[in-house]
Motif scaffolding. Structure first.
Motif, PDB file in Angstrom:
ATOM      1  N   ALA A 166       2.234 -11.730  10.362  1.00  0.00           N
ATOM      2  CA  ALA A 166       2.450 -10.290  10.230  1.00  0.00           C
ATOM      3  C   ALA A 166       1.235  -9.612   9.597  1.00  0.00           C
ATOM      4  N   ILE A 167       0.626 -10.270   8.629  1.00  0.00           N
ATOM      5  CA  ILE A 167      -0.568  -9.706   8.000  1.00  0.00           C
ATOM      6  C   ILE A 167      -1.697  -9.603   9.027  1.00  0.00           C
ATOM      7  N   THR A 168      -1.855 -10.646   9.835  1.00  0.00           N
ATOM      8  CA  THR A 168      -2.886 -10.634  10.873  1.00  0.00           C
ATOM      9  C   THR A 168      -2.653  -9.478  11.838  1.00  0.00           C
ATOM     10  N   MET A 169      -1.415  -9.281  12.216  1.00  0.00           N
ATOM     11  CA  MET A 169      -1.080  -8.160  13.097  1.00  0.00           C
ATOM     12  C   MET A 169      -1.477  -6.833  12.446  1.00  0.00           C
ATOM     13  N   ALA A 170      -1.141  -6.694  11.171  1.00  0.00           N
ATOM     14  CA  ALA A 170      -1.409  -5.437  10.477  1.00  0.00           C
ATOM     15  C   ALA A 170      -2.916  -5.187  10.329  1.00  0.00           C
ATOM     16  N   LEU A 171      -3.684  -6.255  10.109  1.00  0.00           N
ATOM     17  CA  LEU A 171      -5.121  -6.080   9.939  1.00  0.00           C
ATOM     18  C   LEU A 171      -5.747  -5.487  11.196  1.00  0.00           C
ATOM     19  N   HIS A 172      -5.170  -5.780  12.342  1.00  0.00           N
ATOM     20  CA  HIS A 172      -5.684  -5.231  13.595  1.00  0.00           C
ATOM     21  C   HIS A 172      -5.147  -3.833  13.892  1.00  0.00           C
ATOM     22  N   ASN A 173      -4.035  -3.476  13.295  1.00  0.00           N
ATOM     23  CA  ASN A 173      -3.346  -2.270  13.744  1.00  0.00           C
ATOM     24  C   ASN A 173      -3.102  -1.215  12.668  1.00  0.00           C
ATOM     25  N   CYS A 174      -3.541  -1.474  11.445  1.00  0.00           N
ATOM     26  CA  CYS A 174      -3.321  -0.510  10.372  1.00  0.00           C
ATOM     27  C   CYS A 174      -4.640  -0.208   9.673  1.00  0.00           C
ATOM     28  N   ASP A 175      -4.726   0.970   9.105  1.00  0.00           N
ATOM     29  CA  ASP A 175      -5.940   1.345   8.385  1.00  0.00           C
ATOM     30  C   ASP A 175      -5.913   0.840   6.964  1.00  0.00           C
ATOM     31  N   GLU A 176      -4.703   0.598   6.463  1.00  0.00           N
ATOM     32  CA  GLU A 176      -4.562   0.107   5.109  1.00  0.00           C
ATOM     33  C   GLU A 176      -3.421  -0.903   5.128  1.00  0.00           C
ATOM     34  N   VAL A 177      -3.639  -2.060   4.523  1.00  0.00           N
ATOM     35  CA  VAL A 177      -2.606  -3.098   4.556  1.00  0.00           C
ATOM     36  C   VAL A 177      -2.265  -3.532   3.133  1.00  0.00           C
ATOM     37  N   ALA A 178      -0.980  -3.478   2.806  1.00  0.00           N
ATOM     38  CA  ALA A 178      -0.514  -3.987   1.517  1.00  0.00           C
ATOM     39  C   ALA A 178       0.532  -5.058   1.773  1.00  0.00           C
ATOM     40  N   VAL A 179       0.707  -5.932   0.790  1.00  0.00           N
ATOM     41  CA  VAL A 179       1.771  -6.932   0.887  1.00  0.00           C
ATOM     42  C   VAL A 179       2.553  -6.918  -0.421  1.00  0.00           C
ATOM     43  N   ALA A 180       3.790  -7.357  -0.342  1.00  0.00           N
ATOM     44  CA  ALA A 180       4.620  -7.518  -1.530  1.00  0.00           C
ATOM     45  C   ALA A 180       5.541  -8.692  -1.271  1.00  0.00           C
ATOM     46  N   GLY A 181       5.861  -9.430  -2.343  1.00  0.00           N
ATOM     47  CA  GLY A 181       6.789 -10.542  -2.157  1.00  0.00           C
ATOM     48  C   GLY A 181       6.137 -11.785  -1.580  1.00  0.00           C
TER      49      GLY A 181
END
Ligand SMILES: *[C@@H]1O[C@H](CO)[C@@H](O)[C@H](O)[C@H]1NC(C)=O
Length: 390
Positions: A321-336
């Protein structure tokens, strides 16, 4: 003699023509393929070592400095983890350039534009999926080989392949991936999490009753059949149900779900699976398997195993999911994500009382390697860790 020469010349010309035609075909196929990937609304991202935003424009651009793990995994002599931890790797992974110090103590490139996340990669499969060369030749979980008919059937029912128009048109899309870790307990991050444009949740992690700590908003729920919530009332309204297909049965399962057909239980799942998902076809998506492939082989550095599922080469859903977000979001945060080692009595998951000591050795995942990957992302400022567990 003359005849011989003429025949030879004719054959030569024929061969040349054939060569040109083939060359042209190959070139056009390649162009077409490029167009397909670029046809998406994906974001071009790169980062610098402190995660500063460099440049301007509608989409923010950053410059990357993360060392790519070599994708020659499980080679005893070249441990990607050690290589990137050295001060001066003997073989720079990328960036031939002036001989200035390229790496910091953690093995991060100091100053270099990397193509790491700049490749556009669509979030979900769409009806052009068979042209995507990066996933075409891999069987699940790293690609779609052999699944064409199932996927075609699913997509012809869902018809939609994107986020909502509102989310698609955001000039700066902020995403948070909520992991299931007990590290979320009593941190009251709910409001902070809900403030993101896209909130991604994984598998069956519930929100009802946990809103204060994990928030109440869900944009995407990414899951595989065994991880899907079985209690229908736990599904959030207004969220997309996204399949991460790890094996061919998963696509077959999603087809049953989309067409509201009876799921046959004998289908080779490792635990009981949901037989219904209370989502309409247009709220269902298939995650681009490229993110599983890239997370495993390019980012985390898991054993390639000829592109087949094997011991310890499946990334966890969180890393995917993080990999997906790195390609598709301008800012990526995670929690948990991660564990708070100072509280060994903290629960493993925020929603149940199993203790951390219950962690079992995993056949499929390499938790240690993933931890290193996540640490690098946080340290380099590429992602923000809201719950400080990484
Ligand atoms: C969270 O807070 C509650 C209430 O104060 C407490 O009973 C519980 O032990 C805490 N849990 C953790 C993991 O700190």
């Amino acid at each position: 003699m003359k005849m011989g020469l003429l025949v030879f010349m004719r054959n030569l010309l024929l061969a040349l023509c054939l060569f040109l035609v083939l060359g042209f075909l190959y070139y056009s196929a390649w162009k077409l393929h490029l167009l397909r990937w670029e046809d998406t609304n994906s974001v071009v991202l790169s980062f610098d070592s402190v995660g500063r935003t460099v440049g301007s424009g509608r989409r923010e651009r950053k410059t990357v400095t993360l060392v790519l793990l070599p994708s020659i995994p499980s080679h005893p002599a070249v441990d990607p983890g050690t290589v990137s931890a050295q001060k001066e790797p003997k073989e720079p992974v990328a960036a031939p350039g002036p001989a200035i110090p390229k790496y910091d103590k953690l093995g991060f490139l100091l100053k270099l534009d990397s193509k790491l996340f700049s490749k556009p990669a669509p979030m979900f499969l769409d009806d052009s999926f068979r042209k995507w060369a990066r996933i075409r030749d891999f069987v699940p979980p790293f690609g779609i080989k052999g699944q064409d008919n199932l996927i075609k059937a699913i997509l012809s029912a869902t018809k939609d392949y994107r986020l909502t128009p509102a989310l698609d048109s955001l000039s700066c899309r902020r995403c948070v991936i909520v992991g299931n870790g007990g590290v979320l307990v009593n941190k009251s991050l709910g409001l902070k999490i809900d403030d993101y444009d896209v909130v991604v949740r994984l598998n069956s992690a519930p929100i009802k009753g946990f809103e204060k700590d994990v928030g109440g908003k869900t944009t995407l729920r990414i899951t595989y059949p065994e991880g899907a919530m079985q209690r229908l009332e736990q599904y959030e309204k207004d969220s997309f149900f996204v399949l991460a297909g790890f094996k061919w049965q998963d696509f077959k399962w999603l087809k049953y779900i989309v067409y509201k057909e009876k799921v046959s239980a004998s289908d080779g799942f490792w635990k009981s699976v949901a037989t219904r998902v209370p989502r309409e076809p247009h709220e269902i998506r298939i995650l681009n398997p490229y993110f599983i492939q890239e997370a495993a082989f390019s980012f985390i550095g898991l054993p390639f195993n000829n592109g087949l599922m094997g011991r310890g080469n499946i990334p966890t859903l969180g890393s995917v999911a993080i990999t997906m977000a790195l390609h598709n979001c301008d800012e990526v945060a995670v929690a948990g994500f991660g564990y708070d080692m100072n509280s060994p009595n903290a629960p493993l998951h925020y929603y149940e009382s199993t203790k951390m000591s219950a962690i079992k050795e995993s056949w499929t995942h390499n938790i240690q390697r993933e931890k290193e990957f996540l640490r690098k992302l946080v340290k380099a400022g590429v992602i923000t860790d809201l719950s400080n567990g990484i």
